[in-house]
Design a protein around this motif. Structure first.
Motif, PDB file in Angstrom:
ATOM      1  N   ASP A  34      -2.248 -20.352  -9.454  1.00 35.19           N
ATOM      2  CA  ASP A  34      -2.145 -21.737  -9.924  1.00 35.19           C
ATOM      3  C   ASP A  34      -1.377 -21.821 -11.243  1.00 35.19           C
ATOM      4  N   GLY A  35      -0.309 -21.027 -11.359  1.00 38.19           N
ATOM      5  CA  GLY A  35       0.559 -21.055 -12.528  1.00 38.19           C
ATOM      6  C   GLY A  35       0.140 -20.138 -13.660  1.00 38.19           C
ATOM      7  N   LYS A  36      -1.055 -19.546 -13.594  1.00 44.84           N
ATOM      8  CA  LYS A  36      -1.556 -18.661 -14.646  1.00 44.84           C
ATOM      9  C   LYS A  36      -1.371 -17.211 -14.202  1.00 44.84           C
ATOM     10  N   GLN A  37      -0.780 -16.386 -15.060  1.00 44.74           N
ATOM     11  CA  GLN A  37      -0.558 -14.985 -14.704  1.00 44.74           C
ATOM     12  C   GLN A  37      -1.873 -14.223 -14.733  1.00 44.74           C
ATOM     13  N   ILE A  38      -2.172 -13.512 -13.625  1.00 44.96           N
ATOM     14  CA  ILE A  38      -3.405 -12.724 -13.555  1.00 44.96           C
ATOM     15  C   ILE A  38      -3.133 -11.229 -13.429  1.00 44.96           C
ATOM     16  N   LEU A  39      -1.969 -10.845 -12.915  1.00 47.66           N
ATOM     17  CA  LEU A  39      -1.598  -9.441 -12.767  1.00 47.66           C
ATOM     18  C   LEU A  39      -0.101  -9.284 -12.980  1.00 47.66           C
ATOM     19  N   LYS A  40       0.312  -8.065 -13.272  1.00 49.35           N
ATOM     20  CA  LYS A  40       1.724  -7.703 -13.280  1.00 49.35           C
ATOM     21  C   LYS A  40       1.968  -6.903 -12.013  1.00 49.35           C
ATOM     22  N   THR A  41       3.184  -6.933 -11.525  1.00 48.64           N
ATOM     23  CA  THR A  41       3.492  -6.194 -10.309  1.00 48.64           C
ATOM     24  C   THR A  41       4.830  -5.502 -10.425  1.00 48.64           C
ATOM     25  N   GLU A  42       4.973  -4.457  -9.646  1.00 51.44           N
ATOM     26  CA  GLU A  42       6.231  -3.736  -9.571  1.00 51.44           C
ATOM     27  C   GLU A  42       6.481  -3.372  -8.123  1.00 51.44           C
ATOM     28  N   LYS A  43       7.633  -3.765  -7.619  1.00 50.29           N
ATOM     29  CA  LYS A  43       8.015  -3.423  -6.254  1.00 50.29           C
ATOM     30  C   LYS A  43       8.710  -2.070  -6.297  1.00 50.29           C
ATOM     31  N   ILE A  44       8.056  -1.071  -5.720  1.00 49.60           N
ATOM     32  CA  ILE A  44       8.615   0.275  -5.692  1.00 49.60           C
ATOM     33  C   ILE A  44       9.647   0.367  -4.578  1.00 49.60           C
ATOM     34  N   SER A  45       9.290  -0.122  -3.412  1.00 51.98           N
ATOM     35  CA  SER A  45      10.180  -0.160  -2.251  1.00 51.98           C
ATOM     36  C   SER A  45       9.689  -1.276  -1.339  1.00 51.98           C
ATOM     37  N   LEU A  46      10.331  -1.419  -0.193  1.00 48.76           N
ATOM     38  CA  LEU A  46       9.892  -2.432   0.770  1.00 48.76           C
ATOM     39  C   LEU A  46       8.470  -2.161   1.240  1.00 48.76           C
ATOM     40  N   ALA A  47       8.057  -0.895   1.200  1.00 47.96           N
ATOM     41  CA  ALA A  47       6.756  -0.498   1.736  1.00 47.96           C
ATOM     42  C   ALA A  47       5.734  -0.150   0.662  1.00 47.96           C
ATOM     43  N   GLN A  48       6.068  -0.366  -0.608  1.00 46.34           N
ATOM     44  CA  GLN A  48       5.126   0.023  -1.658  1.00 46.34           C
ATOM     45  C   GLN A  48       5.199  -0.936  -2.843  1.00 46.34           C
ATOM     46  N   TYR A  49       4.026  -1.384  -3.278  1.00 37.55           N
ATOM     47  CA  TYR A  49       3.879  -2.270  -4.442  1.00 37.55           C
ATOM     48  C   TYR A  49       2.798  -1.706  -5.344  1.00 37.55           C
ATOM     49  N   SER A  50       2.938  -1.927  -6.632  1.00 38.48           N
ATOM     50  CA  SER A  50       1.892  -1.587  -7.593  1.00 38.48           C
ATOM     51  C   SER A  50       1.510  -2.839  -8.362  1.00 38.48           C
ATOM     52  N   PHE A  51       0.227  -2.963  -8.667  1.00 33.92           N
ATOM     53  CA  PHE A  51      -0.306  -4.091  -9.428  1.00 33.92           C
ATOM     54  C   PHE A  51      -0.976  -3.553 -10.685  1.00 33.92           C
ATOM     55  N   PHE A  52      -0.709  -4.213 -11.812  1.00 28.14           N
ATOM     56  CA  PHE A  52      -1.185  -3.744 -13.106  1.00 28.14           C
ATOM     57  C   PHE A  52      -2.049  -4.804 -13.774  1.00 28.14           C
ATOM     58  N   SER A  53      -3.023  -4.328 -14.535  1.00 29.25           N
ATOM     59  CA  SER A  53      -3.925  -5.198 -15.287  1.00 29.25           C
ATOM     60  C   SER A  53      -3.181  -5.877 -16.427  1.00 29.25           C
ATOM     61  N   MET A  54      -3.582  -7.101 -16.732  1.00 24.87           N
ATOM     62  CA  MET A  54      -3.006  -7.823 -17.862  1.00 24.87           C
ATOM     63  C   MET A  54      -3.584  -7.317 -19.186  1.00 24.87           C
ATOM     64  N   LYS A  55      -4.786  -6.777 -19.163  1.00 25.39           N
ATOM     65  CA  LYS A  55      -5.463  -6.386 -20.398  1.00 25.39           C
ATOM     66  C   LYS A  55      -4.896  -5.111 -21.010  1.00 25.39           C
ATOM     67  N   ASN A  56      -4.712  -4.073 -20.152  1.00 27.16           N
ATOM     68  CA  ASN A  56      -4.324  -2.782 -20.711  1.00 27.16           C
ATOM     69  C   ASN A  56      -3.197  -2.093 -19.948  1.00 27.16           C
ATOM     70  N   ASP A  57      -2.517  -2.811 -19.082  1.00 24.31           N
ATOM     71  CA  ASP A  57      -1.385  -2.287 -18.304  1.00 24.31           C
ATOM     72  C   ASP A  57      -1.751  -1.102 -17.406  1.00 24.31           C
ATOM     73  N   ASP A  58      -3.029  -0.921 -17.087  1.00 24.90           N
ATOM     74  CA  ASP A  58      -3.423   0.118 -16.141  1.00 24.90           C
ATOM     75  C   ASP A  58      -3.029  -0.308 -14.735  1.00 24.90           C
ATOM     76  N   GLU A  59      -2.581   0.645 -13.940  1.00 26.61           N
ATOM     77  CA  GLU A  59      -2.284   0.366 -12.540  1.00 26.61           C
ATOM     78  C   GLU A  59      -3.625   0.278 -11.806  1.00 26.61           C
ATOM     79  N   VAL A  60      -3.978  -0.909 -11.347  1.00 32.80           N
ATOM     80  CA  VAL A  60      -5.278  -1.112 -10.716  1.00 32.80           C
ATOM     81  C   VAL A  60      -5.214  -1.016  -9.200  1.00 32.80           C
ATOM     82  N   LEU A  61      -4.050  -1.311  -8.623  1.00 37.68           N
ATOM     83  CA  LEU A  61      -3.926  -1.312  -7.169  1.00 37.68           C
ATOM     84  C   LEU A  61      -2.535  -0.876  -6.758  1.00 37.68           C
ATOM     85  N   MET A  62      -2.492   0.021  -5.779  1.00 43.14           N
ATOM     86  CA  MET A  62      -1.226   0.403  -5.181  1.00 43.14           C
ATOM     87  C   MET A  62      -1.315   0.126  -3.687  1.00 43.14           C
TER      88      MET A  62
END
Length: 149
Positions: A34-62
């Protein structure tokens, strides 16, 4: 008179549905709820994404899509959700939960929407350990352990 009541009821139901829907978008490596940023993301490839925490930039989900080394045979394909900070891995063949006709950004938006619905992540992008354990019980098919190599 009955038609007016039915029409009013229909409008009420539609407005409730629109009111409770959440707008998830991924834009410029940001996951927006709803317009508020909750996570950061990085597209590694078409088949892989990583999601990072806003608080400490830890990778929380791959997220990783596995074709099981058989690209032309899709019935054995599955995806892996690796919740790195919680050390939990979920493997599932239910590609309808995350796929969106080869548009990986839309598929990842669908993934975040699913995790919000299951309350694995909250409105601030934080993981809920208890709900993650329930999520794993519901959806993990343990494919790697069942596959002979």
């Amino acid at each position: 008179m009955i038609i007016n009541r039915l029409f009013a009821f229909f409008i009420l139901m539609m407005s409730c549905n629109l009111y409770f829907s959440q707008d998830i978008t991924i834009k410029d490596d940001k996951v927006l709820l709803d317009g508020k940023q909750i996570l950061k993301t990085e597209k590694i490839s078409l088949a892989q994404y990583s999601f990072f925490s806003m608080k400490n930039d830890d990778e929380v989900l791959m997220y990783k899509y596995m074709d099981n080394e058989t690209p032309s045979y899709v019935t054995d394909d599955y995806f892996i959700l690796n919740f790195l900070t919680e050390k939990v891995k979920v493997e599932s063949k239910d590609l309808g939960k995350v796929s969106n006709f080869m548009n990986s950004r839309k598929g990842m938006e669908k993934l975040v929407r699913w995790l919000l619905k299951e309350r694995v992540i909250n409105q601030d992008g934080d993981l809920n350990s208890e709900r993650l354990a329930i999520f794993k019980e519901k959806y993990d098919e343990n494919i790697t352990q069942r596959t002979l190599r």
